[in-house]
Scaffold this motif. Structure first.
Motif, PDB file in Angstrom:
ATOM      1  N   GLY A 145     -29.892  36.423  -0.806  1.00 32.92           N
ATOM      2  CA  GLY A 145     -29.600  35.467  -0.007  1.00 32.92           C
ATOM      3  C   GLY A 145     -28.279  34.804  -0.472  1.00 32.92           C
ATOM      4  N   LEU A 146     -27.969  34.884  -1.959  1.00 33.11           N
ATOM      5  CA  LEU A 146     -26.819  34.357  -2.376  1.00 33.11           C
ATOM      6  C   LEU A 146     -25.655  35.299  -2.211  1.00 33.11           C
ATOM      7  CD1 LEU A 146     -28.279  33.052  -6.030  1.00 33.11           C
ATOM      8  CD2 LEU A 146     -27.375  31.657  -4.071  1.00 33.11           C
ATOM      9  N   VAL A 147     -25.953  36.531  -2.185  1.00 34.18           N
ATOM     10  CA  VAL A 147     -24.890  37.502  -1.764  1.00 34.18           C
ATOM     11  C   VAL A 147     -24.542  37.282  -0.409  1.00 34.18           C
ATOM     12  CG1 VAL A 147     -24.469  39.893  -1.512  1.00 34.18           C
ATOM     13  CG2 VAL A 147     -25.533  38.969  -3.539  1.00 34.18           C
ATOM     14  N   THR A 183     -17.483  46.919  -0.660  1.00 35.66           N
ATOM     15  CA  THR A 183     -16.495  46.314  -1.725  1.00 35.66           C
ATOM     16  C   THR A 183     -16.879  45.021  -2.109  1.00 35.66           C
ATOM     17  OG1 THR A 183     -14.716  48.328  -1.379  1.00 35.66           O
ATOM     18  CG2 THR A 183     -14.174  46.120  -2.822  1.00 35.66           C
ATOM     19  N   GLU A 184     -16.770  44.158  -0.906  1.00 38.67           N
ATOM     20  CA  GLU A 184     -16.913  42.771  -1.088  1.00 38.67           C
ATOM     21  C   GLU A 184     -18.497  42.377  -1.494  1.00 38.67           C
ATOM     22  OE1 GLU A 184     -16.113  41.511   3.075  1.00 38.67           O
ATOM     23  OE2 GLU A 184     -13.937  42.037   2.663  1.00 38.67           O
ATOM     24  N   THR A 185     -19.487  43.168  -1.077  1.00 37.97           N
ATOM     25  CA  THR A 185     -20.840  42.874  -1.532  1.00 37.97           C
ATOM     26  C   THR A 185     -20.935  43.202  -3.096  1.00 37.97           C
ATOM     27  OG1 THR A 185     -21.509  43.604   0.616  1.00 37.97           O
ATOM     28  CG2 THR A 185     -23.174  43.605  -1.187  1.00 37.97           C
ATOM     29  N   ALA A 186     -20.248  44.365  -3.538  1.00 38.22           N
ATOM     30  CA  ALA A 186     -20.375  44.612  -4.812  1.00 38.22           C
ATOM     31  C   ALA A 186     -19.807  43.429  -5.738  1.00 38.22           C
ATOM     32  CB  ALA A 186     -19.759  45.996  -5.100  1.00 38.22           C
ATOM     33  N   GLU A 234     -20.696  38.882  -9.408  1.00 37.59           N
ATOM     34  CA  GLU A 234     -20.529  37.419  -9.778  1.00 37.59           C
ATOM     35  C   GLU A 234     -21.940  36.677  -9.692  1.00 37.59           C
ATOM     36  OE1 GLU A 234     -18.445  33.652  -7.400  1.00 37.59           O
ATOM     37  OE2 GLU A 234     -17.920  35.731  -6.718  1.00 37.59           O
ATOM     38  N   VAL A 235     -22.544  36.855  -8.855  1.00 34.60           N
ATOM     39  CA  VAL A 235     -23.908  36.236  -8.663  1.00 34.60           C
ATOM     40  C   VAL A 235     -25.032  36.663  -9.699  1.00 34.60           C
ATOM     41  CG1 VAL A 235     -25.856  35.721  -7.176  1.00 34.60           C
ATOM     42  CG2 VAL A 235     -23.860  35.656  -6.357  1.00 34.60           C
TER      43      VAL A 235
END
Length: 413
Positions: A198-200, A376-379, A384-385
């Motif tokens: 959810g945070l991703v 790329t953005e998800t990774a 970060e999370v």
């Protein structure tokens, strides 16, 4: 011991959104025939039952083979597997391998907006059966399945905040997953992974981690009500039930591909799933699919088989990617170097990268830039999370350590 099975009716009606659309006929010798009603066939505005019922030209298929003992895969996948199937069959006084009888017994609360009833009557309601029959209690014939070590039930959220399993199996709006006897902390693991998802930015239904003591009416007969299970249970809101109890239609990709549950690890690929989503739902859902795929590679979930991906029909006709479910890091329990399904050319976690995703995009005829940018953005967001939240979530140190080691093995992610 199983008592003598009762005499089966000859015809069951199949309804979608409360409207009859077809019949299942028992022809004797455990042969089963499904047929759509003419009114459904001729209805240009008909609700969608399954993409699996499209013919090669995209029209509604209307001719189906007679099956033996088992129903067509679409209907077979509505039923529970393994221990839960055995338990419910005993409660219903039917043979667990005879799917016509099981569909009769459990037809009042099937997944999605489908219901099955005796012709000319109401669905049979088995006394004290657990509500949910979406449970994926696998026999693990082709790989490790956490679903095989958890039991799922439908539950009502009570005013006091506890969860109670309905006695008759109707009206439940949560799925409760009890802890495993073999693997420690699975509910905490799933709650942590779904929270991270959810945070991703992944579409996650409401979830809760609840005390077992707060769950009432655990059924007898399957070793759950004897006090030996301790700790927490994982609860997730049912996205196939609306706030007012209305049914929302869903189907998993085993139903879409016409695959029986025991073949869920080997009869399709991620590329094929992505292709269907691209055709039926569009690029926004393709991006969400790649987001979930990348996330599950990163956490080391080796159990994302085809029944763990579903479509939903919010307007009854057009498909969309259903909310996420069954996100668990499996590698802390059984080390696995491979995903449950082939991505495009490979299953290996350490071969999931830009080249493999570009191949997937080309073969599935999907926008390469969308897929590569989303991964790329998800990774980046995941790392970060993960750094911010890993110490605060209720996963065990074993899970945290296994994911950390796994992340080091991935190339470019």
């Amino acid at each position: 011991m199983m008592t003598k099975a009762r005499t089966l009716p000859s015809i069951l009606t199949v309804s979608l959104h409360g409207k009859q659309i077809g019949t299942l006929t028992h022809l004797g010798d455990d042969r089963i025939l499904f047929a759509f009603d003419e009114a459904y066939i001729e209805d240009a505005e008909r609700a969608t039952l399954s993409l699996g019922f499209k013919d090669e030209y995209g029209a509604l298929a209307t001719e189906f083979p007679v099956t033996q003992t088992r129903a067509l895969p679409f209907f077979s996948n509505l039923l529970p597997e393994g221990h839960l199937r055995t338990y419910l069959a005993e409660r219903a006084n039917v043979n667990p391998v005879r799917e016509f009888a099981l569909l009769e017994a459990l037809g009042a609360d099937l997944p999605g907006a489908i219901s099955i009833a005796l012709a000319g009557g109401d669905p049979v309601r088995v006394e004290d059966q657990p509500a949910d029959v979406t449970a994926d209690i696998a026999e693990q014939p082709f790989g490790f399945s956490l679903a095989g070590v958890q039991l799922k039930f439908s539950a009502l959220l009570e005013a006091r905040g506890g969860l109670t399993i309905p006695a008759r199996g109707l009206g439940g709006d949560w799925i409760v997953k009890l802890p495993s006897r073999e693997f420690e902390g699975v509910p905490e693991n799933e709650f942590s992974m779904m929270t991270l998802a959810g945070l991703v930015g992944i579409d996650v239904p409401p979830i809760e981690l609840v005390n077992l003591a707060d769950i009432g009416n655990l059924p007898d007969g399957i070793g759950l009500g004897d006090g030996r299970l301790k700790g927490k249970a994982f609860a997730i809101a049912r996205f196939d039930r609306g706030a007012d109890g209305a049914r929302v239609h869903i189907e998993d990709f085993a139903q879409i591909f016409g695959v029986y549950p025991e073949e869920k690890y080997k009869r399709a690929s991620i590329r094929q799933i992505a292709r269907v989503i691209g055709i039926e739902a569009g690029n926004a859902d393709v991006a969400e699919f790649i987001r979930r795929l990348t996330f599950n590679v990163l956490i080391g979930n080796a159990d994302m088989h085809i029944k763990n991906w579903s479509l939903i029909y919010p307007d009854q006709k057009r498909a969309a990617l259903a909310p996420a479910y069954d996100f668990v890091s499996t590698i802390p329990y059984i080390r696995d170097e491979s995903f449950a399904l082939k991505f495009s050319r490979t299953k290996r976690f350490d071969e999931f990268g830009m080249d493999e995703l570009a191949h997937l995009a080309a073969k599935a005829e999907l926008p390469e830039k969308l897929i590569l940018d989303t991964a790329t953005e998800t990774a980046a967001r995941f790392h970060e999370v993960w750094a911010q939240e890993k110490a605060h979530l209720p996963m065990s140190a074993q899970v945290r350590t296994a994911i950390e080691a796994h992340l080091q093995s991935l190339r470019g992610f």
